[in-house]
Motif scaffolding. Structure first.
Motif, short mmCIF file in Angstrom:
data_model
loop_
_atom_site.label_atom_id
_atom_site.label_comp_id
_atom_site.label_asym_id
_atom_site.label_seq_id
_atom_site.Cartn_x
_atom_site.Cartn_y
_atom_site.Cartn_z
N SER A 136 1.36 31.87 52.50
CA SER A 136 1.19 30.93 51.38
C SER A 136 1.32 29.49 51.85
N TYR A 169 4.71 28.08 42.20
CA TYR A 169 4.33 29.47 41.94
C TYR A 169 3.01 29.52 41.19
N GLN A 174 -0.72 35.76 43.91
CA GLN A 174 0.73 36.04 43.80
C GLN A 174 1.00 37.06 42.68
N TRP A 179 6.77 37.37 43.47
CA TRP A 179 7.41 36.12 43.04
C TRP A 179 8.88 36.36 42.69
#
Ligand SMILES: C[S@@+](CC[C@H](N)C(=O)[O-])C[C@H]1O[C@@H](n2cnc3c(N)ncnc32)[C@H](O)[C@@H]1O
Ligand code: SF4
Length: 387
Positions: A136, A169, A174, A179
């Motif tokens: 990420s 986020y 995701q 998460w």
């Protein structure tokens, strides 16, 4: 129309440092990369000049919070930070328990540098960690790994009593499970405060073009809502309740500087592209300075300030701003203050409808706030109330 005595309110000073080592593809902050280096001593003189000019307009204030934001303020030399803090102390009174926050990027965090910031007077840092997995971080265009970010957090913890870090986020791909796991790891590293931002696709960023062309897929509304709900659940359980839509803290550990904005208090904006809200002759002014660093520098050297906007707000504008900012807070807004600002009470019929729909509620203190269930549609609720 003097509503409050400005000298008796919280007064914040925001200092913008507009430089970064590289530009992240999602970011539309006023941040610039200068490969040729930056003459920090020339900038220091300009910051001091703008502080002097702004303080002359706001005499008698006691500074309760200072925030070095960016850009990447951790790229400032500690001497630069010290000189600016000295300048603030020369031109305003400073509260003995002043909160002084500095934003830091994990790529520019070293223990010595942090000790230098602490010696200069910084007592809180806010780190841009963004994610705790390397894939990420790469996708976000960050120059650090998760390990490096956690090392930076450890340094922050060893040097400062107060620190916070940011995560983004609702990133591409995701899942709620991933998460939830990442957030639990983050909470284990956090002391008292976390900023959790949902990825926003900002116009004129590389992410915007990628998103439009379908090459960057972000979670749809339902998935984003699920990620938001997970955020609240995990944080609530760990004692990190949201005190603002994206900010979580243990009780008493809220960022006092950001509360100045959200509570509609007064603050001065110093540096390129800084915004301020200052009171003078019983009116409130919305100020903004030139965004381009070199043009700001020349303006300050020529005129003593970099202002390109300096507008007195009307009562309606001021009241709407109070509503817009205050409803982001879990503590909500004081309807009496709204009435004093706008000259008219909030629309009781609209409130009754929103209350019926479960979107707003009244707190024990008599404040009006958006319910946790309606926070994801905050903009719509505010638009309804302000209309
Ligand atoms: C000025 S930056 C923080 C300090 C430092 N420049 C850094 O990035 O490490 C402020 C924060 O805004 C958040 N941010 C910036 N652009 C964003 C976007 N498009 N969506 C969500 N959060 C964003 C990031 O979490 C970032 O840490
Ligand atoms: S997110 Fe931080 S480091 Fe990245 S460009 Fe924006 S201000 Fe600079």
């Amino acid at each position: 129309m003097t509503l409050t005595n400005p000298a008796a309110q919280a007064f914040g000073v925001y200092v913008h440092w507009p430089f970064c080592l590289s530009k992240c593809p999602y970011c539309d902050f006023n941040s610039h990369v200068r490969h040729g280096g930056i003459d920090q001593s020339r900038y220091v003189q300009a910051y001091l000049r703008e502080i002097e000019t702004t303080a002359a307009r706001t005499p008698g204030r006691t500074v309760s919070t200072i925030f070095f934001g960016g850009g990447t303020p951790s790229l400032m030399q500690p001497e630069t930070v010290a000189a600016i803090l000295d300048g603030i102390g020369r031109h305003w009174s400073v509260s003995p328990d002043v909160e002084v926050t500095l934003e830091a990027n994990p790529t520019s965090v070293e223990a010595d540098r942090f000790r230098g910031f602490r010696a200069a007077g910084v007592n809180r840092v806010s780190l841009g960690v963004q994610a705790l997995d390397d894939k990420s971080l790469k996708e976000l265009g960050r120059l650090h790994t998760a390990d490096e970010a956690l090392k930076a957090v450890a340094i922050a913890r060893s040097v400062f009593d107060r620190y916070s870090f940011d995560l983004i986020y609702a990133r591409p791909g995701q899942t709620a499970d991933a998460w939830s796991h990442e957030l639990c790891r983050a909470i284990a590293e956090a002391a008292e405060h976390l900023s959790l931002y949902q990825l926003t696709i900002e116009a004129e960023t590389p992410f915007y073009a990628l998103h439009r062309s379908g090459k960057l897929k972000t979670p749809d509304d339902d998935a984003a809502r699920e990620l938001y709900d997970v955020t609240q659940e995990v944080c609530d359980k760990a004692g990190f309740a949201a005190y603002e839509i994206s900010n979580h803290a243990r009780a008493g550990a809220e960022c006092r500087h950001n509360l100045v904005y959200w509570r509609g208090d007064e603050y001065a904006g110093i540096g390129p592209g800084a915004h301020g809200r200052i009171e003078s002759d019983g009116r409130r002014y919305a100020t903004a300075t030139e965004r381009r660093p070199e043009s700001w520098l020349m303006r300050v050297e020529g005129f003593g300030h970099g202002l390109v906007e300096d507008e007195a707000l009307t009562r309606e504008e001021r009241a709407d701003e109070y509503l817009l900012m205050g409803l982001r807070l879990a503590e909500g807004i004081d309807p009496q203050r709204y009435e004093a600002l706008s000259g008219r009470p909030l629309d009781q019929k609209r409130i009754a409808i929103l209350r019926e729909e479960g979107a707003v509620e009244t707190t024990a203190k008599g404040h009006l706030r958006v319910t946790q269930a309606a926070f994801p549609i905050l903009d719509a609720v505010v638009a309804d109330l302000a209309a």
